[in-house]
Design a protein around this motif. Structure first.
Motif, PDB file in Angstrom:
ATOM      1  N   ILE A  18       0.675   8.052  -4.990  1.00 18.97           N
ATOM      2  CA  ILE A  18      -0.290   9.053  -4.508  1.00 18.97           C
ATOM      3  C   ILE A  18      -1.604   8.362  -4.113  1.00 18.97           C
ATOM      4  O   ILE A  18      -2.193   8.678  -3.080  1.00 18.97           O
ATOM      5  N   GLU A  19      -2.023   7.398  -4.925  1.00 20.98           N
ATOM      6  CA  GLU A  19      -3.259   6.660  -4.595  1.00 20.98           C
ATOM      7  C   GLU A  19      -3.116   5.968  -3.237  1.00 20.98           C
ATOM      8  O   GLU A  19      -4.019   5.974  -2.423  1.00 20.98           O
ATOM      9  N   ASN A  20      -1.928   5.393  -3.027  1.00 23.98           N
ATOM     10  CA  ASN A  20      -1.700   4.682  -1.766  1.00 23.98           C
ATOM     11  C   ASN A  20      -1.635   5.646  -0.584  1.00 23.98           C
ATOM     12  O   ASN A  20      -2.135   5.349   0.503  1.00 23.98           O
ATOM     13  N   MET A  21      -1.032   6.815  -0.799  1.00 28.58           N
ATOM     14  CA  MET A  21      -0.992   7.807   0.284  1.00 28.58           C
ATOM     15  C   MET A  21      -2.418   8.239   0.649  1.00 28.58           C
ATOM     16  O   MET A  21      -2.745   8.417   1.815  1.00 28.58           O
ATOM     17  N   LYS A  22      -3.252   8.393  -0.355  1.00 27.77           N
ATOM     18  CA  LYS A  22      -4.672   8.756  -0.112  1.00 27.77           C
ATOM     19  C   LYS A  22      -5.331   7.689   0.759  1.00 27.77           C
ATOM     20  O   LYS A  22      -6.039   7.990   1.716  1.00 27.77           O
ATOM     21  N   ARG A  23      -5.062   6.403   0.387  1.00 29.07           N
ATOM     22  CA  ARG A  23      -5.664   5.303   1.161  1.00 29.07           C
ATOM     23  C   ARG A  23      -5.215   5.380   2.618  1.00 29.07           C
ATOM     24  O   ARG A  23      -6.000   5.186   3.530  1.00 29.07           O
ATOM     25  N   LYS A  24      -3.935   5.694   2.816  1.00 30.12           N
ATOM     26  CA  LYS A  24      -3.413   5.710   4.191  1.00 30.12           C
ATOM     27  C   LYS A  24      -3.978   6.910   4.962  1.00 30.12           C
ATOM     28  O   LYS A  24      -4.297   6.807   6.139  1.00 30.12           O
ATOM     29  N   GLU A  25      -4.103   8.037   4.281  1.00 29.75           N
ATOM     30  CA  GLU A  25      -4.685   9.216   4.944  1.00 29.75           C
ATOM     31  C   GLU A  25      -6.135   8.925   5.335  1.00 29.75           C
ATOM     32  O   GLU A  25      -6.557   9.175   6.463  1.00 29.75           O
ATOM     33  N   GLU A  26      -6.883   8.361   4.391  1.00 30.55           N
ATOM     34  CA  GLU A  26      -8.302   8.070   4.667  1.00 30.55           C
ATOM     35  C   GLU A  26      -8.456   7.014   5.766  1.00 30.55           C
ATOM     36  O   GLU A  26      -9.416   7.026   6.520  1.00 30.55           O
ATOM     37  N   ALA A  27      -7.481   6.112   5.861  1.00 33.80           N
ATOM     38  CA  ALA A  27      -7.547   5.063   6.886  1.00 33.80           C
ATOM     39  C   ALA A  27      -7.264   5.626   8.285  1.00 33.80           C
ATOM     40  O   ALA A  27      -7.561   4.973   9.283  1.00 33.80           O
ATOM     41  N   GLY A  28      -6.688   6.823   8.351  1.00 37.70           N
ATOM     42  CA  GLY A  28      -6.487   7.439   9.661  1.00 37.70           C
ATOM     43  C   GLY A  28      -5.057   7.831   9.997  1.00 37.70           C
ATOM     44  O   GLY A  28      -4.765   8.150  11.153  1.00 37.70           O
ATOM     45  N   ALA A  29      -4.155   7.813   9.015  1.00 42.02           N
ATOM     46  CA  ALA A  29      -2.779   8.251   9.313  1.00 42.02           C
ATOM     47  C   ALA A  29      -2.790   9.749   9.640  1.00 42.02           C
ATOM     48  O   ALA A  29      -3.536  10.522   9.027  1.00 42.02           O
ATOM     49  N   ALA A  30      -1.970  10.125  10.637  1.00 39.97           N
ATOM     50  CA  ALA A  30      -1.929  11.530  11.054  1.00 39.97           C
ATOM     51  C   ALA A  30      -0.855  12.299  10.299  1.00 39.97           C
ATOM     52  O   ALA A  30      -0.923  13.520  10.158  1.00 39.97           O
ATOM     53  N   TYR A  31       0.173  11.589   9.839  1.00 37.79           N
ATOM     54  CA  TYR A  31       1.240  12.241   9.066  1.00 37.79           C
ATOM     55  C   TYR A  31       2.080  11.170   8.368  1.00 37.79           C
ATOM     56  O   TYR A  31       1.974   9.986   8.685  1.00 37.79           O
ATOM     57  N   PHE A  32       2.914  11.616   7.425  1.00 38.77           N
ATOM     58  CA  PHE A  32       3.806  10.703   6.702  1.00 38.77           C
ATOM     59  C   PHE A  32       5.261  10.979   7.065  1.00 38.77           C
ATOM     60  O   PHE A  32       5.635  12.121   7.343  1.00 38.77           O
ATOM     61  N   ILE A  33       6.067   9.919   6.998  1.00 46.04           N
ATOM     62  CA  ILE A  33       7.527  10.083   7.029  1.00 46.04           C
ATOM     63  C   ILE A  33       8.028   9.544   5.696  1.00 46.04           C
ATOM     64  O   ILE A  33       7.642   8.440   5.281  1.00 46.04           O
ATOM     65  N   SER A  34       8.890  10.318   5.037  1.00 47.34           N
ATOM     66  CA  SER A  34       9.302   9.885   3.695  1.00 47.34           C
ATOM     67  C   SER A  34      10.503   8.939   3.737  1.00 47.34           C
ATOM     68  O   SER A  34      11.332   8.982   4.650  1.00 47.34           O
ATOM     69  N   GLN A  35      10.581   8.135   2.695  1.00 43.77           N
ATOM     70  CA  GLN A  35      11.773   7.344   2.407  1.00 43.77           C
ATOM     71  C   GLN A  35      12.929   8.321   2.177  1.00 43.77           C
ATOM     72  O   GLN A  35      12.705   9.468   1.771  1.00 43.77           O
ATOM     73  N   LEU A  36      14.158   7.875   2.408  1.00 42.73           N
ATOM     74  CA  LEU A  36      15.318   8.743   2.179  1.00 42.73           C
ATOM     75  C   LEU A  36      15.406   9.172   0.711  1.00 42.73           C
ATOM     76  O   LEU A  36      14.959   8.437  -0.184  1.00 42.73           O
ATOM     77  N   PHE A  37      15.955  10.334   0.481  1.00 38.87           N
ATOM     78  CA  PHE A  37      16.195  10.795  -0.897  1.00 38.87           C
ATOM     79  C   PHE A  37      17.407  11.718  -0.875  1.00 38.87           C
ATOM     80  O   PHE A  37      17.760  12.266   0.180  1.00 38.87           O
ATOM     81  N   PHE A  38      18.036  11.884  -2.034  1.00 36.21           N
ATOM     82  CA  PHE A  38      19.253  12.696  -2.103  1.00 36.21           C
ATOM     83  C   PHE A  38      19.104  13.865  -3.063  1.00 36.21           C
ATOM     84  O   PHE A  38      20.039  14.639  -3.249  1.00 36.21           O
ATOM     85  N   ASP A  39      17.943  13.954  -3.703  1.00 38.45           N
ATOM     86  CA  ASP A  39      17.737  15.010  -4.686  1.00 38.45           C
ATOM     87  C   ASP A  39      16.491  15.817  -4.287  1.00 38.45           C
ATOM     88  O   ASP A  39      15.354  15.347  -4.457  1.00 38.45           O
ATOM     89  N   ASN A  40      16.717  17.015  -3.738  1.00 40.68           N
ATOM     90  CA  ASN A  40      15.582  17.805  -3.251  1.00 40.68           C
ATOM     91  C   ASN A  40      14.597  18.168  -4.351  1.00 40.68           C
ATOM     92  O   ASN A  40      13.403  18.288  -4.105  1.00 40.68           O
ATOM     93  N   ASN A  41      15.096  18.344  -5.582  1.00 47.90           N
ATOM     94  CA  ASN A  41      14.167  18.731  -6.654  1.00 47.90           C
ATOM     95  C   ASN A  41      13.116  17.654  -6.890  1.00 47.90           C
ATOM     96  O   ASN A  41      11.949  17.953  -7.121  1.00 47.90           O
ATOM     97  N   LEU A  42      13.546  16.385  -6.791  1.00 48.21           N
ATOM     98  CA  LEU A  42      12.580  15.290  -6.930  1.00 48.21           C
ATOM     99  C   LEU A  42      11.553  15.354  -5.800  1.00 48.21           C
ATOM    100  O   LEU A  42      10.375  15.086  -6.001  1.00 48.21           O
ATOM    101  N   TYR A  43      12.028  15.725  -4.622  1.00 46.25           N
ATOM    102  CA  TYR A  43      11.119  15.814  -3.465  1.00 46.25           C
ATOM    103  C   TYR A  43      10.090  16.935  -3.669  1.00 46.25           C
ATOM    104  O   TYR A  43       8.909  16.764  -3.368  1.00 46.25           O
ATOM    105  N   TYR A  44      10.551  18.057  -4.206  1.00 47.71           N
ATOM    106  CA  TYR A  44       9.604  19.172  -4.422  1.00 47.71           C
ATOM    107  C   TYR A  44       8.561  18.794  -5.483  1.00 47.71           C
ATOM    108  O   TYR A  44       7.388  19.141  -5.353  1.00 47.71           O
ATOM    109  N   ASP A  45       8.982  18.083  -6.528  1.00 48.90           N
ATOM    110  CA  ASP A  45       8.012  17.611  -7.545  1.00 48.90           C
ATOM    111  C   ASP A  45       6.965  16.716  -6.882  1.00 48.90           C
ATOM    112  O   ASP A  45       5.774  16.814  -7.164  1.00 48.90           O
ATOM    113  N   PHE A  46       7.466  15.837  -6.022  1.00 47.08           N
ATOM    114  CA  PHE A  46       6.583  14.922  -5.297  1.00 47.08           C
ATOM    115  C   PHE A  46       5.575  15.711  -4.447  1.00 47.08           C
ATOM    116  O   PHE A  46       4.371  15.457  -4.488  1.00 47.08           O
ATOM    117  N   LEU A  47       6.073  16.715  -3.688  1.00 43.79           N
ATOM    118  CA  LEU A  47       5.169  17.502  -2.830  1.00 43.79           C
ATOM    119  C   LEU A  47       4.101  18.208  -3.664  1.00 43.79           C
ATOM    120  O   LEU A  47       2.944  18.304  -3.251  1.00 43.79           O
TER     121      LEU A  47
END
Ligand code: FAD
Length: 293
Positions: A158-187
């Motif tokens: 999360i800290e790294n995502m903040k750094r990337k957002e602040e640096a000027g990223a317009a959006y993220f693409i996630s690494q592959l995952f196979f468990d949606n529940n883990l993805y929802y926790d992440f979101l």
């Protein structure tokens, strides 16, 4: 068009990821693949950057240009900075501009086996900042729903995502995952950290057991029991495994779209059969989500 504008105007963005074919495969094959992918109406196609590859012998720009200028699909060119000097990156970005490409996925890249990093930028956030300062590109960044393999903790991610957002990223693409529940926790964690830019969910359909084992060892993605059961059962029946893999990916995607994710990024691996089967199954759902009332 900048991909950021697509996110502003669409509820669920849908994109494909492809890679530059090996030099031995024919030009006709990639033309046919792109023709078929075009028929599926993706919002954009992203093109990978050869791991450890150098700027000058890289085929990413050539293929991105084909996507954009011959097939009229928005292209996102990947770029890794781990092996590149500032001049190399400047050269790469200028080549993108000369080819009318406005979107780049800015990455650090994996650390080579010998641990040597020849590039001047240490982290993706540094290259994002640099691109944003001097150029007019729409910049995407990578994120890791289960944490990055070198730094498994979610807090670090999360800290790294903040750094990337602040640096000027317009959006993220996630690494592959196979468990949606883990993805929802992440979101939920991303939301709590007040990260505002959109996140596309990365989905990779399984086509063979070896490929998935390799991806898992590279990414650290966890495999739910439901998924390993399918792999074990159909391991020696490639057709059955492929169809079960497609069905699993479709189920994941339908659940993600109906939960309201910002987008789906399909790792199609130049396989237009997979892309066609999956796109066909979710076409109506995507159209319903994106209907303008
Ligand atoms: P970073 O965001 O720089 O993170 C790398 C590591 O450093 C993380 O562990 C992070 O926590 C840590 N870190 C970052 N900043 C700091 C800091 N300031 N202090 C301490 N620690 C820090 N690879 C390719 O070679 N070619 C491709 O085309 C490609 N495409 C990809 C597409 C997607 C959607 C994804 C998810 C990955 C892709 N990769 C590709 C893989 C990627 O290059 C690797 O995962 C790489 O190891 C990390 O790249 P990054 O841009 O996420 O790095």
């Amino acid at each position: 068009m900048k991909i950021g504008e697509i996110f502003e105007n669409k509820k669920t963005v849908f994109s494909f990821e492809i890679f530059p074919p090996k030099t031995t495969s024919s030009v006709e094959t990639i033309y046919r693949t792109l023709e078929e992918l075009k028929g599926l109406n993706p919002d954009y196609i992203s093109v990978t950057y050869g791991a450890g590859g150098s700027i000058t012998d890289n085929k990413t720009i050539e293929l991105s240009s084909l996507v954009k200028n011959k097939y009229g699909i928005e292209a996102v060119a990947h770029l890794t900075c781990i092996n590149s000097s500032k001049e190399d990156i400047e050269y790469y970005l200028n080549s993108l501009k000369n080819n009318n490409i406005e979107n780049v996925l800015a990455l650090r890249g994996d650390i080579p086996a010998d641990g040597q990093m020849k590039g001047e930028f240490k982290y993706a956030s540094e290259i994002i900042k640099n691109i944003n300062k001097y150029n007019d590109f729409n910049i995407a960044a990578a994120c890791y729903p289960e944490g990055h393999i070198e730094n498994k903790g979610m807090l670090k991610e999360i800290e790294n995502m903040k750094r990337k957002e602040e640096a000027g990223a317009a959006y993220f693409i996630s690494q592959l995952f196979f468990d949606n529940n883990l993805y929802y926790d992440f979101l939920n964690k991303v939301k709590a950290a007040n990260i505002k830019i959109p996140i596309e969910a990365g989905i990779m359909p399984v086509t063979n057991k070896k490929q998935i084992e390799r991806m898992v060892s590279l990414s650290g993605a966890s495999l739910p029991k439901k998924f390993t059961k399918i792999m074990d059962k159909y391991e020696y029946n490639p057709e059955a495994l492929r169809e079960a893999g497609i069905a699993y990916a479709v189920e994941q995607i339908v659940d993600l779209i109906s939960t309201g994710v910002d987008g789906i990024h399909l790792y199609v691996m130049n396989n237009s059969y997979l892309a066609k089967k999956i796109s066909g199954s979710i076409e109506t759902i995507l159209a319903t989500e994106n209907k303008v009332y």
